[in-house]
Design a protein around this motif. Structure first.
Motif, short mmCIF file in Angstrom:
data_model
loop_
_atom_site.label_atom_id
_atom_site.label_comp_id
_atom_site.label_asym_id
_atom_site.label_seq_id
_atom_site.Cartn_x
_atom_site.Cartn_y
_atom_site.Cartn_z
N ASP A 148 -3.65 -7.58 3.89
CA ASP A 148 -3.11 -8.03 5.02
C ASP A 148 -3.84 -9.30 5.62
O ASP A 148 -2.91 -10.02 6.49
CB ASP A 148 -2.76 -7.02 6.07
CG ASP A 148 -2.02 -5.96 5.49
OD1 ASP A 148 -1.30 -6.08 4.60
OD2 ASP A 148 -2.42 -4.65 5.66
N ALA A 170 -5.62 -12.64 5.53
CA ALA A 170 -5.72 -13.77 4.35
C ALA A 170 -6.65 -15.02 4.72
O ALA A 170 -6.81 -15.05 6.06
CB ALA A 170 -4.41 -14.30 4.13
N VAL A 192 -9.65 -15.66 5.07
CA VAL A 192 -10.96 -15.39 5.36
C VAL A 192 -12.05 -14.74 4.61
O VAL A 192 -12.46 -13.74 4.77
CB VAL A 192 -10.84 -14.64 6.82
CG1 VAL A 192 -10.18 -15.70 7.98
CG2 VAL A 192 -10.01 -13.34 6.74
N PRO A 230 -9.54 -17.46 19.10
CA PRO A 230 -8.58 -16.62 19.62
C PRO A 230 -7.41 -16.57 18.32
O PRO A 230 -7.28 -17.56 17.92
CB PRO A 230 -7.81 -16.79 20.87
CG PRO A 230 -8.89 -17.75 21.35
CD PRO A 230 -9.51 -18.50 20.47
N GLY A 231 -7.18 -15.53 18.01
CA GLY A 231 -5.92 -15.53 16.96
C GLY A 231 -6.47 -15.67 15.61
O GLY A 231 -5.25 -15.77 14.60
N THR A 232 -7.34 -15.69 15.25
CA THR A 232 -7.79 -15.81 13.87
C THR A 232 -8.15 -14.45 12.99
O THR A 232 -8.60 -14.69 11.81
CB THR A 232 -9.35 -16.56 13.63
OG1 THR A 232 -10.03 -16.08 14.73
CG2 THR A 232 -8.98 -18.06 14.24
N THR A 267 -9.54 -9.05 15.18
CA THR A 267 -9.18 -7.59 15.30
C THR A 267 -8.73 -6.92 14.03
O THR A 267 -9.02 -5.87 13.40
CB THR A 267 -8.22 -7.48 16.32
OG1 THR A 267 -8.35 -8.22 17.37
CG2 THR A 267 -7.95 -6.01 16.86
N MET A 268 -8.16 -7.88 13.29
CA MET A 268 -7.31 -7.41 11.98
C MET A 268 -8.46 -7.01 11.12
O MET A 268 -8.24 -6.12 10.24
CB MET A 268 -6.54 -8.48 11.38
CG MET A 268 -5.22 -8.45 11.71
SD MET A 268 -4.17 -9.54 10.85
CE MET A 268 -3.15 -8.63 9.80
N ILE A 311 -2.03 -17.16 4.39
CA ILE A 311 -1.58 -16.41 5.61
C ILE A 311 -0.24 -16.48 5.64
O ILE A 311 0.50 -15.47 5.93
CB ILE A 311 -2.16 -16.88 6.97
CG1 ILE A 311 -3.79 -16.84 6.92
CG2 ILE A 311 -1.76 -16.19 8.06
CD1 ILE A 311 -4.49 -17.45 8.13
N HIS A 324 2.45 -13.44 5.61
CA HIS A 324 3.49 -13.18 6.51
C HIS A 324 5.07 -13.49 6.32
O HIS A 324 5.96 -13.25 7.13
CB HIS A 324 3.22 -14.00 7.88
CG HIS A 324 2.08 -13.42 8.62
ND1 HIS A 324 2.14 -12.29 9.25
CD2 HIS A 324 1.05 -13.87 8.85
CE1 HIS A 324 0.90 -11.81 9.96
NE2 HIS A 324 0.20 -12.91 9.57
N GLY A 380 -4.30 -18.11 12.55
CA GLY A 380 -3.39 -17.24 12.00
C GLY A 380 -2.11 -16.57 12.83
O GLY A 380 -1.13 -16.31 12.57
N ALA A 381 -2.56 -16.43 14.17
CA ALA A 381 -1.53 -16.08 15.20
C ALA A 381 -0.48 -16.90 15.45
O ALA A 381 0.74 -16.33 15.43
CB ALA A 381 -2.34 -15.51 16.40
N GLU A 414 1.74 -16.63 12.52
CA GLU A 414 2.66 -15.72 12.58
C GLU A 414 3.82 -15.87 13.24
O GLU A 414 4.81 -15.60 13.23
CB GLU A 414 1.85 -14.32 12.95
CG GLU A 414 2.40 -13.05 12.63
CD GLU A 414 2.37 -11.91 13.83
OE1 GLU A 414 1.36 -12.15 14.51
OE2 GLU A 414 3.06 -10.94 13.85
#
Ligand code: ADP
Ligand code: ZN
Length: 640
Positions: free
Chosen positions: A190, A192, A194, A231-233, A236-237, A367, A371, A396-397, A400
Motif C-alpha cells: 500500500d 508506494a 519509498v 508532512p504527508g509522505t 505513518t503508513m 503512488i 490510489h 503522497g497525501a 491521494e
C-alpha cells in the motif's frame, strides 16, 4: 520527591480536601432553628425558666433547646406570639417549618457560670462532649482546604494559559491515548515510491518476526527508528505497514499528546506507553510528531517548558531501560529533525534514521497506481505517467487528495469513469483552488489575460531549453486570472544555468506580450516578477552563475523539510550588496530583452494563440503545437 510525584500529591490533597469538606457539611446539617440572641436567652432563664421544653444542650459554643408549646412567655412576648402565628406568616419571620427549636451562642469571654444558673432555676440540661468532629480536621477543612483549592486553581489556570487551550478538560486522563489498529491491515504494497525506506525497515520486520534468531547471534537490535520527512509522505503508513508485515500490534500516540498542561502527566503517559509495549511485545509503538516532545532541551524561549523537558527526560530514561525487552520497536516520525534533542539520536535510542522525502516522478506514478486501484474506474485516456510528471512537489497525501477529488468530479458530472479531464481539474484544484467561472471579467480584461498567457505559452514553445507546454488557460482560478503550466519532461535535481534562464524568460513572457500588444503595464505580472527575481538572486548569491564569481553570498538558516528560509545573515559588505543587486538586475533585464525578441519575431503566433484562448479558454499541448507549428529542437535553435 521529584516534580511529577509532587504535583500528583498536590492534586490528591485538593481532592481529599473537597471530600472532607463535603462530609463536614453533611454532619453539620441542622433542622430549621431560630437564632436566639444571647441576652434574650439570659432573660428567659431569669424571668421565665418554665418556657423551655425538655433538656437544653450545652456545648462549648452553643446552647440549643426548644420552647414549650403552650408556655406563656413574659419578657420576650413576641417570640411566643410568633409561635402562635399562622404557619405562612410564621415562615416569613422564622425558619421554615419552625417547631420551636432555638439556639443561642455562648459568650466565650464573659461567660458567667451558666450551669450554676440553670441548676438554680431547675432547668435541665445536657453537656455535649467538646466536638462531634476532630478539631484538627475542622481547622483543616475550613482553612487549608480553601487555600489548596485556590492553589490548585492557580496552577490549573497558569498551565492552561501556556498549554493549548482546550486541553484543560482532559485532566485526569493520565493514561495515554493509545489505539491499536488491527482492523485494516496495511502492508508494504500500500505504500508506494519509498523503496529505500522500505528496504531499511525490512530488517526491523525480520527482527519482529523472529526475535530469537537475532538474539542468538548477539547483534544489537535497533530499538528506535526515526522517520524524517515532510508532512504527508507516508511516514505513518510506513510504520503501520511494518506492523502489518510483521503481523504485530500497532500502538500509536502523537508527540503532542504528551505535552499537557498538567505537570507530570506527560511523563506518566510515557511510562504508560512503555508499560503497554512491554506487556504486548512483540509490537510497534509509533510516536508521531516526535518534535513536539523531543525539542532541544533548554531551547524554549521564556519559561514554562519544564513539562516538556520532563517528558523528554522520561522518554530517554525509558528508552535506556528498554534494551532488555525483546521485540518492542519504537518508530517515531518528524518533519523537524533539526530541532530534535541530540540525546534522542544517540546509539540505543533513535539511532536508525530514515529519510522519507517527497516522491520523485517514478514514486508519484507508483503512488497514483496504488490510489487508483479498484474500486476506482479509470477511463482509457488516463495516463498516470503524464499525471506524475505534471505534479512535481506533490506529496503522497496530495496525490491521494487529487485522486479523490477526481473521483468526486467524475461523479458530479455523471461520468461512467474517471477521465483525464477530471484528474487535470483535480490537480489544479489541489494546487490553486477551484475554478472561478463566476468571476465577472470585462472583455478588455479577458483580452489582456489571453495575451498575457499566450505570451507565457510562446516562451515555453520557442525556447528549446525550457520544459514544453502542458496547458494554457484563461479560466480564473484561486487568485490567478489565467494559468500557463509546463510539463517537466524529467525530474531534475540539478538545474543548468540555461534552464534557469529559460524559466525567467517564461515568467517574463506574459508582461512582454501585454506591452507589445497594448503598450500598457498591468499588475497581473507581480507573481511572475517575484519568481523571476527570486531565481535570478539565487543564481547570483547561491549558485555562482554571474560575473560575481563562484561564491555564495549570505549564510542562511533553512528549515530542512519545509524549504522555508528562516533568516539570511549578510556576510558581505554594503558595496558587495550593491553589486549583487546590479547582477540580479542585469540577469532579469537581459531575459526581458530575449523575451521581447522572441515575441517580436513571432507576433503572428502570439495573436493566433490569444484568439484561440479567447475562443476556447483552455488549450493543451497538442493544440498549442498545432497553432504555433512544431517546437524548435536543440541544439541548433538555442537562443541562450
Ligand atoms: P505522514 O505521516 O508522513 O504525514 P501519512 O502516512 O499520514 O503521512 O500519509 C497520509 C496519507 O497520504 C495516507 O493515508 C496515504 O493515503 C497517502 N500517502 C502518503 N504517502 C504515500 C505513499 N508513499 N504511498 C501511498 N499513499 C501515500
Ligand atoms: Zn503571468
Amino acid at each position: 520527591m521529584n516534580k511529577s510525584t509532587r504535583s500528583m500529591v498536590i492534586w490528591w490533597v485538593v481532592i481529599a480536601g473537597i471530600v472532607v469538606l463535603g462530609i463536614y457539611q453533611l454532619f453539620n446539617r441542622r433542622d430549621p432553628v431560630y437564632q436566639l440572641a444571647t441576652s434574650d436567652f439570659h432573660q428567659y432563664i431569669i424571668d421565665d425558666p418554665g418556657v423551655f421544653d425538655g433538656y437544653l444542650t450545652l456545648d462549648e459554643e452553643w446552647i440549643e433547646g426548644r420552647f414549650q408549646e403552650n408556655a406563656v412567655p413574659d419578657v420576650q412576648g413576641d417570640i411566643w406570639q410568633k409561635q402562635n402565628m399562622a404557619p405562612q406568616e410564621r415562615d416569613t419571620h422564622f425558619p421554615p417549618n419552625w417547631k420551636g427549636e432555638f439556639r443561642a451562642s455562648r459568650d466565650p469571654i464573659d461567660d458567667y457560670d451558666i450551669q450554676a444558673k440553670l441548676d438554680e432555676k431547675g432547668i435541665r440540661y445536657n453537656v455535649e462532649p467538646p466536638s462531634k468532629f476532630p478539631q484538627g480536621l475542622l481547622i483543616f477543612g475550613t482553612t487549608i482546604v480553601p487555600l489548596l483549592i485556590f492553589l490548585g486553581l492557580m496552577i490549573f489556570l497558569s498551565r492552561q494559559m501556556q498549554g493549548s487551550g482546550n486541553r484543560a478538560l482532559s485532566f485526569g486522563k493520565s493514561r495515554a491515548r493509545l489505539h491499536s489498529e488491527n482492523q485494516t491491515k496495511i502492508t508494504f504494497e500500500d505504500v508506494a515510491g519509498v523503496d529505500e525506506a522500505k528496504e531499511a525497515l525490512e530488517e526491523v520486520i525480520q527482527f519482529l518476526k523472529t526475535p530469537k534468531k537475532f538474539e542468538r547471534l548477539g547483534g544489537r537490535i535497533p530499538k528506535g527508528v526515526l522517520l524524517m520527512g515532510p508532512p504527508g509522505t507516508g511516514k505513518t503508513m510506513l510504520a503501520k505497514a511494518v506492523a502489518g508485515e510483521a503481523d504485530v500490534p500497532f500502538y500509536s500516540i502523537s508527540g503532542s499528546d504528551f505535552v499537557e498542561m498538567f505537570v507530570g502527566v506527560g511523563a506518566s503517559r510515557v511510562r504508560d506507553l512503555f508499560e503497554l509495549g512491554k506487556k504486548n511485545a512483540p509490537c510497534i509503538i509509533f510516536i508521531d510528531e516526535l518534535d513536539a516532545v523531543g525539542r532541544h532541551r533548554g531551547a524554549g524561549i521564556g519559561g514554562g517548558h519544564d513539562e516538556r523537558e520532563q517528558t523528554l527526560n522520561q522518554l530517554l530514561v525509558e528508552m535506556q531501560g528498554f534494551e532488555d525487552v525483546l521485540g518492542v520497536i519504537l518508530i517515531a516520525a518528524t518533519n523537524r529533525p533539526d530541532v530534535l534533542d541530540p540525546a534522542l539520536l544517540r546509539p540505543g535510542r533513535f539511532d536508525r534514521q530514515i529519510v522519507v522525502d517527497l516522491p520523485d516522478v517514478r514514486g508519484r506514478e507508483a503512488i497514483l497506481k496504488v490510489h487508483t486501484k479498484q474500486p476506482y474506474k479509470l477511463a482509457e485516456n488516463v495516463n498516470l505517467e503524464i499525471l506524475a510528471k505534471a505534479t512535481p512537489g506533490f506529496s503522497g497525501a496530495d496525490l491521494e487528495n487529487m485522486t479523490n477529488e477526481a473521483a468526486l468530479l467524475a461523479a458530479r458530472c455523471d461520468k461512467e469513469n474517471i477521465d483525464m479531464m477530471c484528474f487535470d481539474e483535480a490537480k489544479d484544484r489541489v494546487l490553486m483552488g477551484p475554478e472561478r467561472r463566476s468571476l465577472v471579467i470585462s472583455d478588455e480584461e479577458r483580452r489582456v489575460t489571453a495575451y498575457h498567457e499566450a505570451g507565457h505559452a510562446l516562451m515555453l514553445h520557442f525556447v528549446p531549453e525550457s520544459d514544453p507546454n502542458y496547458k494554457c488557460t484563461i479560466v480564473p482560478r484561486g487568485r490567478a486570472l489565467g494559468v500557463t503550466a509546463k510539463l517537466p519532461l524529467e525530474e531534475r535535481h540539478n538545474m543548468s544555468k540555461k534552464r534557469l534562464l529559460a524559466h525567467i524568460i517564461f515568467a517574463l513572457g506574459g508582461r512582454v506580450a501585454e506591452e507589445i500588444i497594448f503598450g500598457e503595464q498591468t499588475t497581473g505580472a507581480q507573481n511572475d516578477f517575484e519568481q523571476a527575481t527570486a531565481l535570478a538572486r539565487r543564481m547570483v548569491t547561491q549558485w555562482g552563475m554571474s560575473h560575481m564569481g563562484p561564491l555564495t553570498y549570505g549564510r542562511r538558516d533553512e528549515q530542512v523539510f519545509l524549504g522555508k528560509e528562516l533568516s539570511v545573515h549578510q556576510d558581505y559588505s554594503e558595496k558587495t550588496a550593491i553589486e549583487i543587486d546590479k547582477a540580479v538586475h542585469d540577469i532579469v533585464t537581459e531575459c526581458y530583452k530575449k523575451a521581447w525578441d522572441i515575441l517580436e519575431t513571432n507576433l503572428e503566433g502570439l495573436k493566433l494563440l490569444a484568439d484561440a484562448l479567447l475562443e476556447r479558454e483552455t488549450l493543451v499541448t497538442e493544440e498549442i503545437d498545432e497553432i504555433l507549428g512544431p517546437r524548435p529542437q536543440l541544439p541548433s535553435k538555442s537562443i541562450l
